[in-house]
Design a protein around this motif. Sequence first.
Motif, PDB file in Angstrom:
ATOM      1  N   VAL A  42      43.830 132.777 -30.855  1.00  0.00           N
ATOM      2  CA  VAL A  42      44.622 133.327 -31.939  1.00  0.00           C
ATOM      3  C   VAL A  42      44.373 132.478 -33.178  1.00  0.00           C
ATOM      4  O   VAL A  42      44.460 131.247 -33.107  1.00  0.00           O
ATOM      5  CB  VAL A  42      46.121 133.335 -31.582  1.00  0.00           C
ATOM      6  CG1 VAL A  42      46.967 133.798 -32.760  1.00  0.00           C
ATOM      7  CG2 VAL A  42      46.363 134.247 -30.379  1.00  0.00           C
ATOM      8  N   PRO A  43      44.045 133.084 -34.313  1.00  0.00           N
ATOM      9  CA  PRO A  43      43.786 132.297 -35.527  1.00  0.00           C
ATOM     10  C   PRO A  43      45.022 131.514 -35.957  1.00  0.00           C
ATOM     11  O   PRO A  43      46.148 131.834 -35.584  1.00  0.00           O
ATOM     12  CB  PRO A  43      43.425 133.377 -36.570  1.00  0.00           C
ATOM     13  CG  PRO A  43      43.076 134.593 -35.788  1.00  0.00           C
ATOM     14  CD  PRO A  43      43.884 134.533 -34.530  1.00  0.00           C
ATOM     15  N   LEU A 138      54.829 137.797 -29.086  1.00  0.00           N
ATOM     16  CA  LEU A 138      55.028 136.552 -29.831  1.00  0.00           C
ATOM     17  C   LEU A 138      53.810 135.643 -29.790  1.00  0.00           C
ATOM     18  O   LEU A 138      53.787 134.607 -30.464  1.00  0.00           O
ATOM     19  CB  LEU A 138      56.240 135.805 -29.270  1.00  0.00           C
ATOM     20  CG  LEU A 138      57.593 136.428 -29.618  1.00  0.00           C
ATOM     21  CD1 LEU A 138      58.693 135.825 -28.749  1.00  0.00           C
ATOM     22  CD2 LEU A 138      57.907 136.217 -31.090  1.00  0.00           C
ATOM     23  N   GLY A 139      52.811 136.006 -28.997  1.00  0.00           N
ATOM     24  CA  GLY A 139      51.608 135.201 -28.943  1.00  0.00           C
ATOM     25  C   GLY A 139      51.784 133.917 -28.154  1.00  0.00           C
ATOM     26  O   GLY A 139      52.799 133.698 -27.477  1.00  0.00           O
ATOM     27  N   PRO A 140      50.819 132.997 -28.256  1.00  0.00           N
ATOM     28  CA  PRO A 140      50.836 131.785 -27.425  1.00  0.00           C
ATOM     29  C   PRO A 140      51.982 130.837 -27.721  1.00  0.00           C
ATOM     30  O   PRO A 140      52.312 129.990 -26.887  1.00  0.00           O
ATOM     31  CB  PRO A 140      49.487 131.120 -27.750  1.00  0.00           C
ATOM     32  CG  PRO A 140      49.105 131.656 -29.098  1.00  0.00           C
ATOM     33  CD  PRO A 140      49.633 133.056 -29.132  1.00  0.00           C
ATOM     34  N   GLY A 354      56.326 141.298 -32.994  1.00  0.00           N
ATOM     35  CA  GLY A 354      54.938 141.548 -33.364  1.00  0.00           C
ATOM     36  C   GLY A 354      54.600 141.040 -34.755  1.00  0.00           C
ATOM     37  O   GLY A 354      53.490 140.544 -35.002  1.00  0.00           O
ATOM     38  N   VAL A 355      55.548 141.134 -35.680  1.00  0.00           N
ATOM     39  CA  VAL A 355      55.328 140.616 -37.035  1.00  0.00           C
ATOM     40  C   VAL A 355      55.360 139.091 -37.031  1.00  0.00           C
ATOM     41  O   VAL A 355      54.628 138.435 -37.783  1.00  0.00           O
ATOM     42  CB  VAL A 355      56.376 141.181 -38.018  1.00  0.00           C
ATOM     43  CG1 VAL A 355      56.165 140.621 -39.417  1.00  0.00           C
ATOM     44  CG2 VAL A 355      56.317 142.703 -38.052  1.00  0.00           C
ATOM     45  N   PHE A 360      53.314 133.486 -38.033  1.00  0.00           N
ATOM     46  CA  PHE A 360      52.970 132.238 -37.363  1.00  0.00           C
ATOM     47  C   PHE A 360      52.447 132.554 -35.964  1.00  0.00           C
ATOM     48  O   PHE A 360      53.135 133.223 -35.184  1.00  0.00           O
ATOM     49  CB  PHE A 360      54.184 131.310 -37.242  1.00  0.00           C
ATOM     50  CG  PHE A 360      53.824 129.980 -36.642  1.00  0.00           C
ATOM     51  CD1 PHE A 360      53.409 128.940 -37.446  1.00  0.00           C
ATOM     52  CD2 PHE A 360      53.868 129.780 -35.272  1.00  0.00           C
ATOM     53  CE1 PHE A 360      53.050 127.717 -36.897  1.00  0.00           C
ATOM     54  CE2 PHE A 360      53.498 128.567 -34.708  1.00  0.00           C
ATOM     55  CZ  PHE A 360      53.093 127.534 -35.531  1.00  0.00           C
ATOM     56  N   PRO A 361      51.234 132.153 -35.665  1.00  0.00           N
ATOM     57  CA  PRO A 361      50.382 131.234 -36.431  1.00  0.00           C
ATOM     58  C   PRO A 361      49.329 131.883 -37.322  1.00  0.00           C
ATOM     59  O   PRO A 361      48.679 131.185 -38.090  1.00  0.00           O
ATOM     60  CB  PRO A 361      49.697 130.450 -35.316  1.00  0.00           C
ATOM     61  CG  PRO A 361      49.545 131.455 -34.210  1.00  0.00           C
ATOM     62  CD  PRO A 361      50.758 132.351 -34.280  1.00  0.00           C
ATOM     63  N   VAL A 362      49.125 133.206 -37.196  1.00  0.00           N
ATOM     64  CA  VAL A 362      47.930 133.810 -37.780  1.00  0.00           C
ATOM     65  C   VAL A 362      47.828 133.578 -39.289  1.00  0.00           C
ATOM     66  O   VAL A 362      46.802 133.134 -39.805  1.00  0.00           O
ATOM     67  CB  VAL A 362      47.881 135.318 -37.455  1.00  0.00           C
ATOM     68  CG1 VAL A 362      46.645 135.957 -38.099  1.00  0.00           C
ATOM     69  CG2 VAL A 362      47.859 135.541 -35.944  1.00  0.00           C
ATOM     70  N   TYR A 363      48.902 133.876 -40.029  1.00  0.00           N
ATOM     71  CA  TYR A 363      48.858 133.736 -41.488  1.00  0.00           C
ATOM     72  C   TYR A 363      49.830 132.662 -41.982  1.00  0.00           C
ATOM     73  O   TYR A 363      50.377 132.778 -43.080  1.00  0.00           O
ATOM     74  CB  TYR A 363      49.184 135.084 -42.144  1.00  0.00           C
ATOM     75  CG  TYR A 363      48.120 136.128 -41.926  1.00  0.00           C
ATOM     76  CD1 TYR A 363      46.910 136.066 -42.602  1.00  0.00           C
ATOM     77  CD2 TYR A 363      48.320 137.175 -41.017  1.00  0.00           C
ATOM     78  CE1 TYR A 363      45.919 137.019 -42.386  1.00  0.00           C
ATOM     79  CE2 TYR A 363      47.336 138.132 -40.798  1.00  0.00           C
ATOM     80  CZ  TYR A 363      46.138 138.046 -41.492  1.00  0.00           C
ATOM     81  OH  TYR A 363      45.166 138.989 -41.273  1.00  0.00           O
ATOM     82  N   PHE A 364      49.979 131.615 -41.194  1.00  0.00           N
ATOM     83  CA  PHE A 364      50.950 130.599 -41.582  1.00  0.00           C
ATOM     84  C   PHE A 364      50.522 129.861 -42.848  1.00  0.00           C
ATOM     85  O   PHE A 364      51.373 129.437 -43.644  1.00  0.00           O
ATOM     86  CB  PHE A 364      51.169 129.605 -40.440  1.00  0.00           C
ATOM     87  CG  PHE A 364      52.350 128.710 -40.644  1.00  0.00           C
ATOM     88  CD1 PHE A 364      53.631 129.251 -40.779  1.00  0.00           C
ATOM     89  CD2 PHE A 364      52.207 127.324 -40.711  1.00  0.00           C
ATOM     90  CE1 PHE A 364      54.736 128.432 -40.969  1.00  0.00           C
ATOM     91  CE2 PHE A 364      53.314 126.508 -40.900  1.00  0.00           C
ATOM     92  CZ  PHE A 364      54.575 127.059 -41.033  1.00  0.00           C
TER      93      PHE A 364
END
Length: 425
Positions: A42-43, A138-140, A354-355, A360-364
């Motif tokens: 994940v970016p 929520l991702g990792p 999802g947002v 965070f973290p993608v566009y943090f």
Amino acid sequence: MTGRAPTGVRLLPYGLLPCAAWALTRAALLLCVFGVSGVLSVPGPDVTVDVSVIYRGWYEVLLSGTYPLHDVTWQYPPGAALAVLSPTLLPFWEYASAFYALVLLCDALVLGLLLYAGRRPGIRAAGAWVWIAGVPLLGPTVYARYDLMVTAVAVAALLAGVRHPRVLGVLAAFGALLKVWPALVLVGVRRGRPTRAAWSAAALTAAGLGVGFALWMPGAFAFLAFQRDRGTEIESLGALVFHVARQFGWEGRVELHYGSMEFLGPYVELASTLALGLAALALGWLLVWRLRARAFAAHTPAQAAFTAVLLFTTTSRVISPQYVVWLVGLAAVCLAFRGGGMVRPAVLVLVAAGVTVLEFPVYFAEVVASDAWGVTLLFVRNGLLVAASLLAARELWRETVPGARSGPGAGARPARGDQPSRALR
């Protein structure tokens, strides 16, 4: 358990499909946190640093026989030490791997509880699907914090409390000593004997464990001062004002402060005070609701806990991404009951999850810089949480307060299969 549909088609064993979906989504999360090169990532910033560096550092301090007395980032109740020390249960793995394995175990426990409860009258498997879908959204980050462990305690408390209020009280107190907010599962217990049983069990458990932690190691309650001094974190509702103000020359700045990225500068202290005021208003509303509520169904404790945690999360000076897993767990319990009215707030929480992984973290980095895209993501995520809070509060009031629902049957009538008379005695 197998059976045949009316057409003669054999049904899948109960739980097989949700367990398969859970296994696939959790395998993806594990690949993310273990950082398997070239497989899945994940970016954005490395979310696993909290475990491998911060938690590991606290682990070493705790093993020395004291709480992290001089670390302002330690802002957790004394029971959090149990989560940080938990990898000692798996001594054959290194710290981070053992921690992820234990979070996975707690994740599986929540699924198992929801599926087991789904076979009771008046309860369904929909709650399990909310959990299956909500956690990976929520991702990792959700596996790189101990909040999922706390959520498992709260879910267990609410499900056990349907028949055993004292068990609810004990688990609520234990959860509160892990991260405070599980105490809110007590707010919706039916009046009379269930309330006395749950609240007295919670008080005795909290007192006993609190004394035990204080005697165990020095500094058990040092976190109170650190928590008091926190400011306005950049992902909170109040922070949106400063994100916008930065576009018009506001002279503040963003810094790592008390363990999170916070705004520092003119009027920030005022914003933090206003956030505390909103939290006080939320508490006042809950007290009024508790005094006015009369129609308690089996699902009322879950709905009240969901509403309370939504209100306090939304008004908090800090809305860290992992906080949303609390809401996902409580939403899952709400939707496990038939006849409850929390579908729309629960859906909004899932969308907010999802947002959240985008901010965070993608566009943090864009959030930290108050970039237009980062600010937009925050407005959407926080707006969804505000909407979910208001809808949940409205539905809870309409279902439980006499006269709040217009028409015949005002004051909420428990749905079939959700009668409180037996389940909550």
